[in-house]
Design a protein around this motif. Structure first.
Motif, PDB file in Angstrom:
ATOM      1  N   SER A  21      58.947  20.115 -66.925  1.00 28.12           N
ATOM      2  CA  SER A  21      58.028  19.529 -65.950  1.00 28.12           C
ATOM      3  C   SER A  21      58.746  19.259 -64.635  1.00 28.12           C
ATOM      4  CB  SER A  21      57.447  18.223 -66.501  1.00 28.12           C
ATOM      5  OG  SER A  21      56.891  17.464 -65.470  1.00 28.12           O
ATOM      6  N   ALA A  22      59.978  18.799 -64.736  1.00 25.35           N
ATOM      7  CA  ALA A  22      60.717  18.404 -63.532  1.00 25.35           C
ATOM      8  C   ALA A  22      61.118  19.613 -62.684  1.00 25.35           C
ATOM      9  CB  ALA A  22      61.956  17.593 -63.913  1.00 25.35           C
ATOM     10  N   GLY A  24      60.797  22.877 -60.909  1.00 23.12           N
ATOM     11  CA  GLY A  24      59.694  23.730 -60.470  1.00 23.12           C
ATOM     12  C   GLY A  24      59.837  24.048 -59.003  1.00 23.12           C
ATOM     13  N   LEU A  25      58.713  24.224 -58.351  1.00 24.43           N
ATOM     14  CA  LEU A  25      58.740  24.563 -56.934  1.00 24.43           C
ATOM     15  C   LEU A  25      59.416  23.480 -56.114  1.00 24.43           C
ATOM     16  CD1 LEU A  25      55.147  26.030 -56.624  1.00 24.43           C
ATOM     17  CD2 LEU A  25      57.298  27.279 -56.604  1.00 24.43           C
ATOM     18  N   GLY A  26      59.343  22.252 -56.620  1.00 21.98           N
ATOM     19  CA  GLY A  26      60.000  21.146 -55.925  1.00 21.98           C
ATOM     20  C   GLY A  26      61.474  21.434 -55.698  1.00 21.98           C
ATOM     21  N   ASN A  27      62.117  22.004 -56.698  1.00 24.12           N
ATOM     22  CA  ASN A  27      63.541  22.276 -56.590  1.00 24.12           C
ATOM     23  C   ASN A  27      63.830  23.499 -55.727  1.00 24.12           C
ATOM     24  OD1 ASN A  27      62.646  21.238 -59.264  1.00 24.12           O
ATOM     25  ND2 ASN A  27      64.822  20.810 -59.447  1.00 24.12           N
ATOM     26  N   TYR A 102      49.917  22.622 -54.950  1.00 24.51           N
ATOM     27  CA  TYR A 102      51.023  23.228 -55.707  1.00 24.51           C
ATOM     28  C   TYR A 102      50.617  24.657 -56.106  1.00 24.51           C
ATOM     29  CZ  TYR A 102      55.102  22.877 -58.861  1.00 24.51           C
ATOM     30  OH  TYR A 102      56.327  23.015 -59.461  1.00 24.51           O
ATOM     31  N   TYR A 220      59.027  13.520 -56.359  1.00 22.78           N
ATOM     32  CA  TYR A 220      58.326  14.775 -56.601  1.00 22.78           C
ATOM     33  C   TYR A 220      59.098  15.641 -57.587  1.00 22.78           C
ATOM     34  CZ  TYR A 220      55.846  19.049 -55.121  1.00 22.78           C
ATOM     35  OH  TYR A 220      55.091  20.189 -55.060  1.00 22.78           O
ATOM     36  N   SER A 221      60.371  15.808 -57.293  1.00 22.04           N
ATOM     37  CA  SER A 221      61.177  16.724 -58.082  1.00 22.04           C
ATOM     38  C   SER A 221      61.364  16.240 -59.513  1.00 22.04           C
ATOM     39  CB  SER A 221      62.540  16.909 -57.403  1.00 22.04           C
ATOM     40  OG  SER A 221      63.271  17.880 -58.072  1.00 22.04           O
ATOM     41  N   MET A 222      61.517  14.943 -59.683  1.00 28.64           N
ATOM     42  CA  MET A 222      61.746  14.439 -61.042  1.00 28.64           C
ATOM     43  C   MET A 222      60.456  14.004 -61.727  1.00 28.64           C
ATOM     44  SD  MET A 222      65.383  12.693 -60.701  1.00 28.64           S
ATOM     45  CE  MET A 222      66.713  13.660 -60.011  1.00 28.64           C
ATOM     46  N   SER A 223      59.346  14.376 -61.116  1.00 30.26           N
ATOM     47  CA  SER A 223      58.026  14.009 -61.664  1.00 30.26           C
ATOM     48  C   SER A 223      57.926  12.501 -61.915  1.00 30.26           C
ATOM     49  CB  SER A 223      57.732  14.769 -62.966  1.00 30.26           C
ATOM     50  OG  SER A 223      57.881  16.143 -62.818  1.00 30.26           O
ATOM     51  N   MET A 226      54.190   9.095 -60.936  1.00 33.94           N
ATOM     52  CA  MET A 226      52.860   9.686 -61.116  1.00 33.94           C
ATOM     53  C   MET A 226      52.431   9.632 -62.575  1.00 33.94           C
ATOM     54  SD  MET A 226      53.858  13.578 -60.219  1.00 33.94           S
ATOM     55  CE  MET A 226      55.311  13.597 -59.202  1.00 33.94           C
ATOM     56  N   ILE A 228      53.704  10.726 -65.185  1.00 40.28           N
ATOM     57  CA  ILE A 228      54.078  11.820 -66.086  1.00 40.28           C
ATOM     58  C   ILE A 228      55.164  11.404 -67.075  1.00 40.28           C
ATOM     59  CG2 ILE A 228      55.053  14.141 -66.191  1.00 40.28           C
ATOM     60  CD1 ILE A 228      52.717  14.551 -64.608  1.00 40.28           C
ATOM     61  N   SER A 318      55.558  23.610 -64.557  1.00 38.80           N
ATOM     62  CA  SER A 318      55.231  22.380 -63.834  1.00 38.80           C
ATOM     63  C   SER A 318      53.733  22.231 -63.609  1.00 38.80           C
ATOM     64  CB  SER A 318      55.948  22.343 -62.486  1.00 38.80           C
ATOM     65  OG  SER A 318      57.334  22.265 -62.685  1.00 38.80           O
ATOM     66  N   SER A 321      51.996  21.258 -66.711  1.00 46.16           N
ATOM     67  CA  SER A 321      52.151  19.831 -67.010  1.00 46.16           C
ATOM     68  C   SER A 321      51.279  18.975 -66.082  1.00 46.16           C
ATOM     69  CB  SER A 321      53.640  19.452 -66.986  1.00 46.16           C
ATOM     70  OG  SER A 321      53.914  18.362 -66.184  1.00 46.16           O
ATOM     71  N   LEU A 322      51.124  19.411 -64.829  1.00 49.90           N
ATOM     72  CA  LEU A 322      50.229  18.701 -63.907  1.00 49.90           C
ATOM     73  C   LEU A 322      48.777  18.774 -64.377  1.00 49.90           C
ATOM     74  CD1 LEU A 322      51.519  19.891 -60.408  1.00 49.90           C
ATOM     75  CD2 LEU A 322      51.302  17.520 -61.100  1.00 49.90           C
TER      76      LEU A 322
HETATM   77  N1  PFF Z   1      58.611  18.178 -60.580  1.00 51.16           N
HETATM   78  C1  PFF Z   1      57.869  19.344 -60.232  1.00 51.16           C
HETATM   79  C2  PFF Z   1      58.661  20.178 -59.269  1.00 51.16           C
HETATM   80  O1  PFF Z   1      59.720  19.744 -58.824  1.00 51.16           O
HETATM   81  O2  PFF Z   1      58.234  21.257 -58.947  1.00 51.16           O
HETATM   82  C3  PFF Z   1      56.554  19.015 -59.666  1.00 51.16           C
HETATM   83  C4  PFF Z   1      55.717  18.334 -60.668  1.00 51.16           C
HETATM   84  C5  PFF Z   1      55.437  18.955 -61.849  1.00 51.16           C
HETATM   85  C6  PFF Z   1      55.305  17.085 -60.466  1.00 51.16           C
HETATM   86  C7  PFF Z   1      54.714  18.342 -62.809  1.00 51.16           C
HETATM   87  C8  PFF Z   1      54.577  16.471 -61.423  1.00 51.16           C
HETATM   88  C9  PFF Z   1      54.304  17.097 -62.578  1.00 51.16           C
HETATM   89  F1  PFF Z   1      53.571  16.540 -63.500  1.00 51.16           F
END
Ligand code: PFF
Length: 452
Positions: A21-22, A24-27, A102, A220-223, A226, A228, A318, A321-322
């Motif tokens: 989940s962590a 993803g595109l955030g990274n 996203y 955002y990156s570590m979810s 929110m 999660i 990711s 999981s969202l």
């Molecule tokens: N942490 C994900 C990312 O860095 O791309 C974004 C994300 C995924 C946020 C899933 C929340 C989530 F539930």
């Protein structure tokens, strides 16, 4: 909801699922463009400091909250104090805002995969290619719809486990490939200036905005912030160490972001000489830069295709999981059936995502607080609601249920080594910093530039 929860199997199961989940595109997409924009090395430094303090404390708190109560966000807050159930609701809004935009970016990744697979990677290296693509109407919407459709199908048919299995193989390959591309990039003439910019902190680039951007990115990156990780925690077995798991997820997540930055930021310098417009490119940075890197590489077409495939998988785990989170919030709340809920969430995300897609082209002049749709949704979730949820979570733990409640849960598997740091961050450091930053950032946007 109250039925017995299934648990992650094995000790590593939890870490892998949470990391899925962590990471993803955030990274890969978001971190590099923020690092480039907010001063390079100084952003990296601030990010790492925040990760080992805020990130560590908040992730520990959320996972422990979930495990202690066995419930997801709303239920967990409610179970410990009825008055704080609203924090759970506030947290639940975040995935609903993030999922649509996203998926717009997920669509861009899918398009680039198709471009490289069909051997047109060279064309994508041209300066105007990306801009032409996202400013179109039908094409970006097509890829966006395809991406979110795939996400919805996975959630609908409950095949997340299958995707997770594949991504367990894909993730390590992504790490290796990113390291390889990063090393390759460093040897492109002119890239070294970029490496220095990215690694060496230059304090003259420091501003409140750097901290806000880094903090929003961390959540955002570590979810985090929110709900999660609370949900993930609710599935975690009592004999798995929360502290060790948090360290592992943090190292993995930050490591991938670091290499993504190392792969992209120096390339920006190599291809543009580090001019300000290129450094401040924002969301388009990865898409404009990497095709140029692949274009100079022997076998770049294939490497590009593999790279975008891996990024697509990281993004999918990711967004799944969202979407899963959003679907279960509606199912629990309104007692709708799962299939119907998936359909509603799919259609809802499609509709809400449309402005984010069109905002790069035909709707580019429609601004909210001076921001285009995609940037606005990104701002409101990352820079406003998430810091607010994080602040409320800290107040809740620090002053209502007390840090000891969380520390006891963490200590179930042995001594909580960083308990002092945890308590200090939750009670003092995080709330004070977040309040200061929130005020200054909101003032900044409302009163318009020139303040910092
Ligand atoms: N942490 C994900 C990312 O860095 O791309 C974004 C994300 C995924 C946020 C899933 C929340 C989530 F539930």
């Amino acid at each position: 909801m109250e039925q017995k929860r299934s648990s992650f199997t094995g000790k590593i199961g939890f870490v892998l699922a949470a990391a899925g989940s962590a990471v993803g595109l955030g990274n890969i997409w978001r971190f590099p463009y923020l690092a480039a924009k907010y001063g390079g090395g100084i952003f990296l430094l601030v990010y790492i400091i925040l990760a080992v303090t805020f990130g560590f404390a908040l992730m520990t708190a959320e996972i422990a909250l979930g495990r202690k109560t066995g419930l997801s966000a709303v239920g967990a807050f409610k179970a410990l104090n009825k008055k704080f159930a609203f924090v759970g609701y506030l947290a639940a809004i975040v995935p609903m805002i993030i999922l649509p935009y996203y998926s717009v970016i997920g669509g861009w990744v899918t398009k680039y995969l198709a471009v490289f697979v069909s051997g047109q990677g060279r064309a994508a290296a041209a300066d105007t290619y990306f801009g032409d693509f996202i400013s179109g109407v039908a094409e970006p919407i097509f890829w966006f719809a395809l991406y979110i459709g795939v996400t919805a199908l996975v959630v609908l048919f409950g095949v997340e486990k299958g995707v997770e299995k594949v991504s367990k193989i894909m993730m390590p390959v992504l790490v290796v490939l990113s390291v390889f591309i990063a090393i390759y990039t460093m040897f492109i003439p002119g890239a070294l200036d970029g490496v220095i910019y990215y690694i060496k902190p230059d304090f003259s680039h420091f501003s409140v905005k750097t901290v806000l951007a880094a903090m929003g990115q961390l959540f955002y990156s570590m979810s985090l912030a929110m709900g999660i990780m609370i949900t993930y925690g609710s599935y975690m077995k009592k004999d798995v160490s929360i502290e060790t798991s948090v360290h592992q997820i943090e190292i993995f997540d930050t490591g991938i972001a670091f290499f993504a930055g190392l792969m992209i930021v120096p390339a920006v310098f190599a291809f543009s000489g580090g001019n300000a417009a290129a450094i401040n490119a924002g969301p388009s940075l990865m898409f404009e830069t990497l095709p140029k890197v692949f274009d100079t590489m022997y076998g770049g077409q294939i490497i590009g295709a593999v790279f975008f495939l891996l990024v697509l998988f990281a993004a999918l785990t990711s967004s799944i999981s969202l979407m899963e989170t959003v679907v279960s919030i509606f199912c629990d709340k309104f007692k709708w059936n799962r299939k119907l809920t998936c359909l509603i969430v799919f259609v809802g995300a499609l509709v809400i995502g449309l402005p984010s897609s069109l905002g790069n082209g035909v709707w580019k002049d429609i601004r909210i607080l001076g921001l285009r749709f995609l940037d606005f949704f990104d701002f409101i979730s990352n820079s406003v609601i998430m810091p607010l949820v994080a602040l409320l979570t800290c107040i809740f733990i620090g002053y209502v249920i007390k840090p000891k409640t969380i520390a006891d849960e963490v200590a179930l598997t042995g001594k909580f080594k960083n308990e002092k740091l945890f308590t200090f961050v939750i009670k003092y450091l995080a709330p004070i910093c977040i309040i200061l930053i929130l005020i200054s950032s909101v003032l900044d946007v409302v009163l318009k530039d020139g303040f910092f």
